[in-house]
Design an enzyme around this catalytic site. Structure first.
Site, PDB file in Angstrom:
ATOM      1  N   HIS A 489       0.822  -1.200   0.000  1.00 21.48           N
ATOM      2  CA  HIS A 489       0.000   0.000   0.000  1.00 21.48           C
ATOM      3  C   HIS A 489       0.859   1.254   0.000  1.00 21.48           C
ATOM      4  O   HIS A 489       1.993   1.241   0.490  1.00 21.48           O
ATOM      5  CB  HIS A 489      -0.927   0.020   1.209  1.00 21.48           C
ATOM      6  CG  HIS A 489      -1.971  -1.049   1.167  1.00 21.48           C
ATOM      7  ND1 HIS A 489      -2.485  -1.636   2.296  1.00 21.48           N
ATOM      8  CD2 HIS A 489      -2.599  -1.649   0.133  1.00 21.48           C
ATOM      9  CE1 HIS A 489      -3.384  -2.531   1.966  1.00 21.48           C
ATOM     10  NE2 HIS A 489      -3.471  -2.560   0.655  1.00 21.48           N
ATOM     11  N   LEU A 508      -0.817  -0.605  21.515  1.00 22.59           N
ATOM     12  CA  LEU A 508      -2.191  -1.101  21.591  1.00 22.59           C
ATOM     13  C   LEU A 508      -2.359  -2.060  22.768  1.00 22.59           C
ATOM     14  O   LEU A 508      -3.355  -2.002  23.508  1.00 22.59           O
ATOM     15  CB  LEU A 508      -2.574  -1.791  20.284  1.00 22.59           C
ATOM     16  CG  LEU A 508      -2.792  -0.876  19.071  1.00 22.59           C
ATOM     17  CD1 LEU A 508      -2.740  -1.666  17.777  1.00 22.59           C
ATOM     18  CD2 LEU A 508      -4.133  -0.134  19.190  1.00 22.59           C
ATOM     19  N   GLY A 512      -4.771  -1.724  26.469  1.00 17.85           N
ATOM     20  CA  GLY A 512      -5.850  -2.636  26.833  1.00 17.85           C
ATOM     21  C   GLY A 512      -6.488  -3.348  25.663  1.00 17.85           C
ATOM     22  O   GLY A 512      -7.486  -4.059  25.826  1.00 17.85           O
ATOM     23  N   VAL A 515      -4.152  -7.997  21.750  1.00 19.49           N
ATOM     24  CA  VAL A 515      -3.179  -8.095  20.660  1.00 19.49           C
ATOM     25  C   VAL A 515      -2.569  -9.492  20.684  1.00 19.49           C
ATOM     26  O   VAL A 515      -1.977  -9.885  21.699  1.00 19.49           O
ATOM     27  CB  VAL A 515      -2.077  -7.027  20.791  1.00 19.49           C
ATOM     28  CG1 VAL A 515      -1.077  -7.175  19.633  1.00 19.49           C
ATOM     29  CG2 VAL A 515      -2.686  -5.634  20.811  1.00 19.49           C
TER      30      VAL A 515
END
Length: 830
Positions: A489, A508, A512, A515
């Protein structure tokens, strides 16, 4: 015009003919073409040099790396050529299957094991083929479909994950559509199949997110009543949307109209289930908006050159609330202008450079979700409890698969696109999902580059996001490279440490978000969070509802080998589907190289044979001598009258051709049949003449109004001289000439005319040229092939008369009255 690649041989011929015409190398270029059906004996007759020279053999097509693929043989004898061709010629295996077969020796020597994971249309058939290759070659090949996580095979190959024993896969994707199991439920993994139903008493979470979207933008983009306009003639995408609507049991199609500036206003035919419907196509946006005020979504398939202008135009209509821009490559400056205007107008933009989005049970954008089998396999025909947002359109398809296998399914999914400046961001959609009661958990698939994921971290810390969020940022492997890496991209490039996937995943996790350790475990953590919500009662399992049966497109069913249908037409003379036009098995380039001429082409198209040179020349002579016989004959006369009446060429030509029959020009077939029957029955010419006289029948092909034995027809004389010189045998012509001697002794003009001569000479040619059996020759006579010679030849003359009259600007013809005998009826004249 269409452009097609040409073969190497054709390219060399063209170069030598038009560029190197004086070069000595031109004369050294020799070649012979072989196919699985080549007659080697005849090939040697045509190319005797094959026995005396060292040869090179290779595919005569534009294939890269032919040498590396072992597709070139050098310094071979003819026997060596045959041995080289035996395992290669006519083999249909392509791609990786062919590579595995060709290199199975080195693969076995190095103990290579192959792992395949495949999804997409008809993926089961691809897996079956790969599995069969493994069995036939003895190479270990493990195949997995969408039931296996897409990166799981990497762990298997490295020995970090066990290789499961796979159950037999379905024969093809159509099993989803045919519902052959008889079960009313959708196939589900070990968990209970379920989805969340919105309840009347359901309220938003206690910590409701603060408004983050610009004023006027709606939290709900799509519903079961959403109507859209599609910009661009994307009929396949529209049909996919209608099929999705049908399996979702929508009352009406989601596509109200299409806009395509390059055609006039018209109706386009589509399917709604079993029924055909018409969708209007407008030339401009204004008419479409005026006729369809209920539309609030635009799906823009315009190219990168026109996507900006068409989107700006659409935002001038207040009814539009959502725009999906599919094109990639739009200049970033223009994209930022679009975003600014969309914020001012309260319009949500999905894209650019996106596949779109989907709301199961309600609406899908264009090609989102793939083909119908994938829609059904991923249970996208009804809402689940999980909403996701990703950048990649392709990965959104994988998320559909993962979520459908680990939860009760997708509630809504959006791919925002891979450009640096997407029209809407992760945070825009996460906050929409936060405010949507039906969404119980959120999945975000980010990637390297940008800082958008950090906004999610802040939203959680500030209490704006309270629903469980599972997230993974793709691109963690970038840290293994010593230099900056640009992924697929435009926005997938880390310009600083905080933009790396590793840094964002860590942030992340600290905020919380759920992940996973790697993308490989994404499905497991999604399932874990989902099951926890089910245990807490946040998600209430519900009964699965099977979708309606969807008819399969004929073209797809045929491709899968599920059906067969008798063809409406059969043809054996021409095939235009391949790389070049083929006449009766001969490529058009070969026709020109062999200088076959009109006679040779006629032989291919009429008789499916490559006729001898003398036969081709005879056919061309017949066309020349029958081309015209003056303006007085009935066919030319009709053509002239029509031309002078202002009719077009085709009408005038048809008028002339309709006069051809037994009395004018159409005696070729009749003469051939009549003389052949007499000759084959063994009666002598005198008996034949007497028999016809006794029966009161004319001998077809005998007689002429002007020409006679004393004033011979030079056309017949020219043809007779050629036939006698070149034909191997002329028994029927000799018989007809004997008949002529008898008839001209009675009356000088009862000569063998041009129709009769061509008829009997053609029979001799078909019977004695060596290209036909006696039965085949007689069949062509019986089905009326010979009159075609006169029709084809005389058409040239009729067209000439038409053009002559137009060029001379002749007016309407009226026959003079003094050339008409006006008589009274017989009873009155008495």
């Amino acid at each position: 015009m269409s452009a097609k690649a040409i073969s190497e041989q054709t390219g060399k011929e063209l170069l030598y003919k038009f560029i190197c015409t004086t070069s000595a190398i031109q004369n050294r270029f020799k070649y012979a073409r072989v196919t699985p059906d080549t007659d080697w004996a005849r090939l040697l007759q045509d190319h005797p040099w094959l026995l005396s020279q060292n040869l090179v053999v290779k595919p005569d097509q534009l294939i890269k790396r032919r040498g590396k693929l072992g597709l070139v043989g050098v310094n071979l004898t003819l026997e060596g050529i045959k041995s080289w061709l035996k395992p290669r010629l006519g083999q249909e295996a392509t791609g990786i299957v062919r590579a595995i077969r060709d290199y199975q020796g080195p693969l076995k020597e190095h103990e290579v094991t192959i792992f395949v994971r495949r999804g997409g249309p008809n993926y089961q058939e691809g897996l079956r083929v790969m599995g069969e290759v493994g069995k036939t070659t003895g190479i270990p090949i493990h195949v997995f479909g969408t039931e296996t996580h897409m990166t799981a095979i990497v762990g298997m190959a490295l020995g970090h994950r066990p290789i499961p024993n796979q159950p037999p896969t379905a024969a093809h994707t159509a099993n989803f559509l045919l519902n052959a199991s008889g079960s009313t439920s959708t196939p589900a993994p070990s968990r209970t199949a379920s989805f969340s139903e919105s309840r009347a008493d359901e309220v938003a979470p206690a910590k409701k997110a603060k408004p983050a979207m610009p004023q006027g933008k709606s939290a709900t983009l799509f519903s079961r009543h959403t109507k859209a306009i599609v910009w661009g003639m994307q009929t396949r995408a529209v049909q996919g949307m209608l099929d999705f609507d049908y399996v979702c049991s929508r009352d009406e199609p989601s596509v109200a109209a299409m806009v395509y500036p390059f055609t006039g206003d018209h109706k386009q035919k589509f399917y709604w289930g079993h029924k055909e419907i018409l969708i209007p196509v407008f030339k401009n946006m204004a008419d479409a908006m005026k006729k369809h005020p209920e539309v609030d979504v635009l799906i823009n398939f315009a190219s990168l050159r026109s996507a900006y202008d068409s989107t700006i135009e659409t935002m001038n209509y207040s009814q539009i609330r959502t725009i999906a821009i599919i094109a990639e490559g739009i200049p970033e400056a223009l994209t930022r202008k679009l975003i600014k205007k969309a914020d001012q107008k309260g319009v949500t933009i999905i894209g650019p450079a996106t596949v779109g989005g989907i709301k199961p049970g309600c609406f899908k954008i264009g090609n989102t979700g793939g083909m119908l089998d994938n829609i059904l396999a991923s249970k996208l025909y009804r809402p689940g409890s999980v909403a996701y947002v990703s950048r990649s359109g392709g990965m959104s398809n994988e998320l559909n698969n993962i979520i459908s296998r680990t939860t009760d399914g997708v509630y809504e999914g959006v791919a925002i696109g891979g450009d640096r400046y997407p029209g809407s961001t992760f945070m825009d959609h996460v906050l929409r999902y936060q405010d949507t009661p039906g969404v119980k958990m959120i999945v975000v698939l980010g990637e390297i580059g940008g800082t958008e994921e950090y906004k999610i971290c802040r939203g959680i810390k500030e209490g704006r996001i309270t629903k469980p969020v599972v997230c993974w940022c793709i691109g963690t492997c970038a840290t293994m490279f010593s230099s900056e890496v640009q992924f697929g991209h435009a926005g997938a490039c880390a310009n600083q440490a905080s933009e790396t996937a590793v840094a964002k995943n860590q942030a992340l996790k600290e905020a919380g978000v759920f992940v996973p350790p790697s993308f490989d475990e994404l499905g497991e953590i999604i399932q874990s969070v989902y099951e926890d919500l089910v245990a807490k009662g946040v998600i209430v399992p519900a009964q699965e509802v099977p979708p309606p049966t969807v008819p399969m497109d004929y073209s797809w069913a045929r491709e899968l080998g599920l059906i067969r249908k008798p063809a409406s037409f059969m043809t054996s003379i021409c095939d235009e589907r391949g790389q070049e036009l083929i006449y009766a098995g001969m490529p058009i380039t070969e026709v020109f190289k062999e200088e076959m001429g009109i006679g040779g082409v006629l032989g291919l198209l009429w008789f499916q044979r490559r006729l001898p040179k003398y036969a081709c020349q005879f056919i061309e002579m017949c066309l020349m001598v029958t081309a015209d016989h003056g303006p007085a004959v009935s066919g030319a006369h009709n053509t002239i009258i029509c031309a002078r009446a202002g009719k077009d060429l085709v009408s005038s030509l048809t008028s002339g051709l309709l006069t051809i029959g037994d009395r004018f020009g159409g005696a070729l077939d009749a003469a051939a049949k009549m003389f052949s029957k007499a000759f084959d029955s063994g009666i002598i010419p005198m008996e034949f003449v007497n028999k016809m006289k006794k029966e009161g029948k004319l001998i077809m092909g005998i007689g002429h109004r002007v020409k006679s034995i004393n004033n011979p027809d030079m056309r017949v004389q020219i043809l007779k001289d050629y036939v006698k010189q070149h034909f191997p045998a002329t028994p029927l012509l000799d018989y007809a000439l004997e008949v002529e001697k008898i008839t001209t002794s009675k009356k000088p003009n009862l000569i063998l005319n041009v129709d009769g001569f061509i008829g009997v000479a053609f029979v001799d040619m078909l019977r004695n040229c060596g290209s036909f059996t006696r039965e085949e020759a007689d069949e062509y006579i019986d089905i009326g092939a010979l009159n075609g010679i006169f029709v084809l030849g005389r058409s040239m003359g009729f067209i000439g008369h038409y053009l002559d009259q137009k060029r001379l600007k002749q007016g309407l013809y009226r026959h003079p009255w003094d050339d008409i005998s006006y008589v009274l009826p017989e009873h009155m004249s008495m």
